[in-house]
Design a protein around this motif. Structure first.
Motif, PDB file in Angstrom:
ATOM      1  N   VAL A  58      61.773 -13.156  -2.769  1.00  9.22           N
ATOM      2  CA  VAL A  58      63.008 -13.173  -1.986  1.00  9.22           C
ATOM      3  C   VAL A  58      62.874 -14.018  -0.722  1.00  9.22           C
ATOM      4  O   VAL A  58      63.758 -14.804  -0.385  1.00  9.22           O
ATOM      5  CB  VAL A  58      63.432 -11.729  -1.632  1.00  9.22           C
ATOM      6  N   SER A  59      61.728 -13.876  -0.024  1.00  3.98           N
ATOM      7  CA  SER A  59      61.596 -14.568   1.259  1.00  3.98           C
ATOM      8  C   SER A  59      61.493 -16.077   1.071  1.00  3.98           C
ATOM      9  O   SER A  59      62.081 -16.845   1.837  1.00  3.98           O
ATOM     10  CB  SER A  59      60.378 -14.051   2.016  1.00  3.98           C
ATOM     11  N   SER A  60      60.766 -16.511   0.027  1.00  2.00           N
ATOM     12  CA  SER A  60      60.630 -17.957  -0.160  1.00  2.00           C
ATOM     13  C   SER A  60      61.949 -18.560  -0.631  1.00  2.00           C
ATOM     14  O   SER A  60      62.287 -19.686  -0.243  1.00  2.00           O
ATOM     15  CB  SER A  60      59.501 -18.275  -1.132  1.00  2.00           C
ATOM     16  N   GLY A  61      62.695 -17.820  -1.452  1.00  9.10           N
ATOM     17  CA  GLY A  61      64.021 -18.290  -1.840  1.00  9.10           C
ATOM     18  C   GLY A  61      64.930 -18.412  -0.635  1.00  9.10           C
ATOM     19  O   GLY A  61      65.680 -19.387  -0.484  1.00  9.10           O
ATOM     20  N   ALA A  62      64.842 -17.420   0.280  1.00  7.18           N
ATOM     21  CA  ALA A  62      65.646 -17.449   1.502  1.00  7.18           C
ATOM     22  C   ALA A  62      65.291 -18.658   2.351  1.00  7.18           C
ATOM     23  O   ALA A  62      66.169 -19.332   2.890  1.00  7.18           O
ATOM     24  CB  ALA A  62      65.426 -16.159   2.294  1.00  7.18           C
ATOM     25  N   SER A  63      63.985 -18.959   2.452  1.00  7.43           N
ATOM     26  CA  SER A  63      63.553 -20.124   3.230  1.00  7.43           C
ATOM     27  C   SER A  63      64.161 -21.394   2.667  1.00  7.43           C
ATOM     28  O   SER A  63      64.697 -22.218   3.416  1.00  7.43           O
ATOM     29  CB  SER A  63      62.023 -20.253   3.188  1.00  7.43           C
ATOM     30  N   PHE A  74      65.505 -14.197  -6.595  1.00  6.90           N
ATOM     31  CA  PHE A  74      65.351 -12.874  -7.217  1.00  6.90           C
ATOM     32  C   PHE A  74      65.858 -12.899  -8.655  1.00  6.90           C
ATOM     33  O   PHE A  74      65.242 -12.324  -9.555  1.00  6.90           O
ATOM     34  CB  PHE A  74      66.091 -11.814  -6.401  1.00  6.90           C
ATOM     35  N   ALA A  75      66.982 -13.595  -8.881  1.00  6.07           N
ATOM     36  CA  ALA A  75      67.498 -13.720 -10.243  1.00  6.07           C
ATOM     37  C   ALA A  75      66.473 -14.412 -11.135  1.00  6.07           C
ATOM     38  O   ALA A  75      66.239 -13.997 -12.281  1.00  6.07           O
ATOM     39  CB  ALA A  75      68.817 -14.497 -10.235  1.00  6.07           C
ATOM     40  N   CYS A  76      65.819 -15.465 -10.602  1.00  3.40           N
ATOM     41  CA  CYS A  76      64.769 -16.160 -11.365  1.00  3.40           C
ATOM     42  C   CYS A  76      63.654 -15.177 -11.748  1.00  3.40           C
ATOM     43  O   CYS A  76      63.190 -15.162 -12.892  1.00  3.40           O
ATOM     44  CB  CYS A  76      64.160 -17.295 -10.537  1.00  3.40           C
ATOM     45  N   ALA A  79      54.904 -16.707  -9.151  1.00  4.37           N
ATOM     46  CA  ALA A  79      55.258 -18.043  -9.628  1.00  4.37           C
ATOM     47  C   ALA A  79      56.498 -18.575  -8.913  1.00  4.37           C
ATOM     48  O   ALA A  79      56.514 -19.709  -8.412  1.00  4.37           O
ATOM     49  CB  ALA A  79      55.480 -18.005 -11.137  1.00  4.37           C
ATOM     50  N   VAL A  80      57.533 -17.728  -8.845  1.00  8.05           N
ATOM     51  CA  VAL A  80      58.785 -18.156  -8.197  1.00  8.05           C
ATOM     52  C   VAL A  80      58.548 -18.429  -6.705  1.00  8.05           C
ATOM     53  O   VAL A  80      59.076 -19.384  -6.141  1.00  8.05           O
ATOM     54  CB  VAL A  80      59.882 -17.089  -8.410  1.00  8.05           C
ATOM     55  N   LEU A 103      64.474  -2.207  -8.005  1.00  8.68           N
ATOM     56  CA  LEU A 103      64.183  -3.616  -7.728  1.00  8.68           C
ATOM     57  C   LEU A 103      65.390  -4.284  -7.079  1.00  8.68           C
ATOM     58  O   LEU A 103      65.263  -5.007  -6.092  1.00  8.68           O
ATOM     59  CB  LEU A 103      63.811  -4.367  -9.014  1.00  8.68           C
ATOM     60  N   CYS A 104      66.592  -4.020  -7.625  1.00  2.00           N
ATOM     61  CA  CYS A 104      67.797  -4.651  -7.079  1.00  2.00           C
ATOM     62  C   CYS A 104      68.078  -4.141  -5.665  1.00  2.00           C
ATOM     63  O   CYS A 104      68.414  -4.926  -4.770  1.00  2.00           O
ATOM     64  CB  CYS A 104      68.999  -4.393  -7.989  1.00  2.00           C
ATOM     65  N   ALA A 105      67.936  -2.830  -5.440  1.00  2.00           N
ATOM     66  CA  ALA A 105      68.216  -2.267  -4.115  1.00  2.00           C
ATOM     67  C   ALA A 105      67.271  -2.846  -3.077  1.00  2.00           C
ATOM     68  O   ALA A 105      67.705  -3.270  -1.988  1.00  2.00           O
ATOM     69  CB  ALA A 105      68.097  -0.741  -4.154  1.00  2.00           C
ATOM     70  N   THR A 106      65.970  -2.890  -3.393  1.00  2.00           N
ATOM     71  CA  THR A 106      65.022  -3.414  -2.406  1.00  2.00           C
ATOM     72  C   THR A 106      65.210  -4.912  -2.222  1.00  2.00           C
ATOM     73  O   THR A 106      65.090  -5.417  -1.105  1.00  2.00           O
ATOM     74  CB  THR A 106      63.562  -3.139  -2.814  1.00  2.00           C
TER      75      THR A 106
END
Lengths: 266, 344
Positions: free
Chosen positions: B107-112, B142-144, B165-166, B252-255
Motif C-alpha cells: 500500500v505504501s509504495s503504491g501511495a508513493s 493493493f488490487a495488484c 513483489a508489488v 485485508l481490505c479493512a486494514t
C-alpha cells in the motif's frame, strides 16, 4: 438413508491432477477408535481432511448425521468434529491455557463473554490430558509430546463427538506414544486416527482401515485385517504375525534376504 | 516457568483506563510544547474556550497556532499511531508473520507512486491533490496484491510474496519518475513526504482518518476472536469454525483501506506498525480482545511523543517523523525481542 455420526460414501479426490483418493467409504462405529494405516502417500491424510471438511471430495459425499458437510456450516461442524493436525506450530507467545481456550471459539459468538461452561470445558480438557499444572507454560517451551497433548486438550475443549487425528504419535518416544494412545482409547468419542506403527494400531484400535494408493484394501477388527499376506502386498515387506495373550495380533518384521529360521527366537 | 501478564482477566479494564489517561495527558502536554512561546495555562484555556468552556485572552494568531496547528497535529499523530499499530497487529496475526507490518501489502509504495505521479508529472491535471493521488496509487497496488496472490494460489505466504513483489515494482517506478523528471526542490518535498510527516495536519485530515479508524476498529472488534483462531494456521482456524477466506478478505481490505487513508494524509511512517504490536503482546498476551485496544492506545501515545520530538529536537528544522520512529523503534525492537528471548 440417514446414518448417525461421520460417514464418507465413495469419496474420490484429485490433487494436482493426480487421483489421491479413489472411491473410499468409511463409517466409524459410534464410540470406536478407528486406525487408518497404509504406506506414505496412500491417502490417509487426504481422507482425514475430507472428513474434517477441509477439502471437498471431487466425487462422493461426506455426511454428519446424514447431512452433507457442505450444507452444515463451519461452526456447526466445529462443535461436533475436532481435528488434531500432524504438526502445528505458532510464532505467538501463547500459553498452554491460551491454546486450549481456542477450542471454545466455535461455541461463542463474536462478542459473547466467557461462560461458566467455557471455563468448565477448558478445565476438564486440561485435567484429562494431565496438563493442569502446566497451564501457564509457554508453547515454545514445550516438548513434542506436550505440544501434541495441548492440541488434544484444545480438541477436547471443543466438546466434540468425533475426533480426527493425523499421525499424532510422530516424533514421540515410545513412552509418550503409549501415553497418548492410552489417552485416546479411553475417550468416549468416535476417533479416527492415522498411524504408522502397525503394532500400536493393533493394540489400541477397535477397527483398522488399511489404505493403499488411494483405495481401502482391507477393513475390520485388527486380527482379521493384519495378516502376513496383506502386509506383504501393501507394504512390500515380509512379516510374521503372531497372536498376543490380549487377543490382538503382533507383527514382527523380517529383514529381507534373511531366512526366517535364522530370525527365530533363539 | 510461569508467565505473568498484565491485563489478564480483571486487570484489563484498569490497564486500558490507565492507557487512555496516559493518552489524554500526552496530548494535553504535547500541545504546550512548540517554538511559539505560549504559556501552558494559555494553551489550555485557548482549547477550553474553543470547546465552549470559559474564554481565552490569547491573540488570534496564537489562538490559531494552538487550535489550527498544534492540536490537530497532535490528535492526528494519536490517530495515525493507533491505526498503524492496529493494522500491524492484524497483518502479523492474519499472515502469521512476525515481520508483517501495515505496508506488507504494498500500500505504501503504491501511495508513493501515486503521489509522485501527481506532484512530479502533474497527473490528474491539477485536479488531484497529493493525498488523492496517493490514495489512488495505494488502491491500485493493493488490487495488484489481491489479484496476484489469488492467481498464485491464495495461501498466506503467497499474499506476503505478492506484497513484496508489488512493493518492489512500485518503489522502482517511484524512483524512476523522481530521478528522471523531478528537480531538486520537488525531490526534496517528495522525499520528505515519503518518510512520513505530520506537518500538513489539519482538522480535515483528522476527521477523515478518525472516521476510517473508528470503522476499522468496529470491524476488528467483530473479528477479534476469529483472529485468535489463526494462531496455528488457516486449517486450524477452519476446524475451529472460522470462515477463513471471508475473514481474510474482510480484514485485508479493512486494514488496506485504513493504511491507504493514513499514508495519503501523513506519508509512510514506518516501524510503528511493526514494533508496537510486539511490544503490546508482551504485556497483554496474544488474545486479540485484549491486544487490539491495548495496541491502539500504545501506538497513539507513542506517535504523539515521537512527533513532539520530531518537531522540536532540531528546532527550527523539522525531522520527518518516520526517521524518528525508526531511530527510536530499532533499539526498542531489539530490547523487546531480547527480553522475550528468555521465554522461548
Amino acid at each position: 438413508m440417514t446414518c448417525r455420526g461421520l460417514s464418507a460414501d465413495r469419496v474420490s479426490r484429485t490433487l494436482g491432477g493426480r487421483l489421491v483418493l479413489d472411491g473410499v467409504s468409511l463409517t466409524p462405529e459410534r464410540g470406536a477408535t478407528v486406525g487408518l494405516l497404509g504406506p506414505n502417500g496412500s491417502g490417509k491424510s487426504t481422507l482425514l481432511r475430507l472428513l474434517a471438511g477441509l477439502l471437498e471430495p471431487t466425487s462422493g459425499i461426506v455426511t454428519l448425521d446424514g447431512r452433507s458437510l457442505g450444507d452444515l456450516g463451519r461452526r456447526v461442524l466445529a462443535r461436533r468434529v475436532a481435528v488434531v493436525e500432524q504438526q502445528t506450530d505458532t510464532q505467538l507467545p501463547l500459553t498452554v491455557l491460551d491454546a486450549v481456550r481456542l477450542g471454545r471459539i466455535p461455541h461463542r459468538g463474536a462478542l459473547q463473554p466467557v461462560s461458566a461452561e467455557d471455563h468448565a470445558a477448558v478445565r476438564a480438557a486440561l485435567d484429562h490430558t494431565g496438563l493442569a499444572d502446566k497451564a501457564d507454560r509457554r508453547w515454545q517451551t514445550l516438548s513434542g509430546g506436550e505440544r501434541q497433548r495441548v492440541q488434544i486438550a484444545r480438541a477436547l475443549a471443543q466438546r466434540p463427538r468425533e475426533l480426527l487425528l493425523d499421525e499424532p504419535t510422530n516424533h514421540l518416544d515410545i513412552q509418550h506414544q503409549f501415553d497418548l494412545l492410552n489417552l485416546l482409547a479411553d475417550l468416549p468419542l468416535t476417533t479416527v486416527v492415522a498411524l504408522h506403527d502397525l503394532n500400536l494400531a493393533a493394540m489400541y484400535c477397535d477397527q483398522l482401515v488399511i489404505m493403499d494408493r488411494g483405495r481401502v484394501v482391507a477393513a475390520g477388527r485388527p486380527p482379521e485385517v493384519l495378516t502376513e499376506e496383506l502386509i506383504a502386498r501393501v507394504y512390500g515387506v515380509h512379516a510374521v504375525v503372531t497372536r498376543e495373550p490380549g487377543g490382538y495380533p503382533h507383527v514382527r518384521f523380517v529383514r529381507s534376504g534373511v531366512r526366517e529360521r535364522e530370525c527365530g527366537v533363539s | 516457568m510461569s508467565v505473568t501478564r498484565l491485563g489478564a482477566g480483571s486487570r484489563l479494564p484498569l490497564l486500558l483506563l490507565g492507557a487512555t489517561a496516559a493518552l489524554a495527558v500526552s496530548i494535553a502536554v504535547a500541545i504546550t510544547i512548540g517554538p511559539a512561546d505560549i504559556g501552558v495555562g494559555d494553551v489550555w484555556s485557548a482549547v477550553a474556550a474553543r470547546l465552549g468552556i470559559g474564554h481565552s485572552d490569547l491573540s488570534a494568531i496564537r489562538d490559531g497556532i494552538v487550535w489550527n496547528l498544534r492540536l490537530p497535529r497532535t490528535v492526528l499523530a494519536a490517530v495515525c499511531g493507533a491505526g498503524l499499530a492496529v493494522c500491524g497487529t492484524i497483518m502479523q496475526s492474519l499472515l502469521r508473520n512476525p515481520l508483517a507490518d501495515p505496508f506488507v501489502l504494498g500500500v505504501s509504495s503504491g501511495a508513493s507512486t501515486g503521489a509522485v505521479l501527481v506532484v512530479v508529472l502533474g497527473a490528474g491535471g491539477g485536479v488531484l491533490s497529493l493525498s488523492a493521488g496517493a490514495f489512488a496509487g495505494a488502491a491500485v497496488s493493493f488490487a495488484c496484491v489481491l489479484v496476484l496472490s489469488h492467481v498464485l494460489g491464495g495461501t498466506t505466504d503467497r499474499v506476503v510474496l505478492s506484497g513484496v513483489a508489488v512493493m518492489q515494482l512500485f518503489s522502482a517506478l517511484t524512483s524512476f519518475v523522481v530521478l528522471t523528471s523531478a528537480d531538486a526542490e520537488t525531490t526534496r518535498g517528495v522525499l520528505f513526504w515519503l518518510l512520513g510527516s505530520l506537518s500538513n495536519a489539519g482538522w480535515a485530515e483528522v476527521v477523515t482518518c478518525l472516521a476510517v479508524l473508528a470503522a476499522t476498529l468496529l470491524v476488528c472488534a467483530g473479528y477479534a476472536r476469529s483472529l485468535d483462531a489463526f494462531a496455528f494456521g488457516e486449517d486450524a482456524a477452519a476446524t475451529l469454525g472460522i470462515a477463513v477466506a471471508r475473514t481474510r478478505l474482510v480484514l485485508l481490505c479493512a486494514t488496506a483501506l485504513l493504511t491507504a487513508v493514513l499514508v495519503s494524509s501523513v506519508g509512510a511512517i514506518g516501524f510503528v506498525g511493526l514494533v508496537l504490536p510486539h511490544a503490546a503482546r508482551t504485556v497483554t498476551g496474544p488474545n486479540h480482545t485484549r491486544l487490539l485496544p491495548a495496541t491502539a492506545l500504545a501506538g497513539a501515545v507513542f506517535l504523539v511523543w515521537v512527533d513532539t520530538l520530531a518537531r522540536t529536537v532540531l528546532d527550527p528544522q523539522e525531522v520527518p517523523v518516520g526517521v524518528v520512529t525508526a531511530l527510536i523503534g530499532v533499539p526498542a525492537f531489539v530490547l523487546v525481542l531480547y527480553r522475550a528471548r528468555g521465554a522461548r
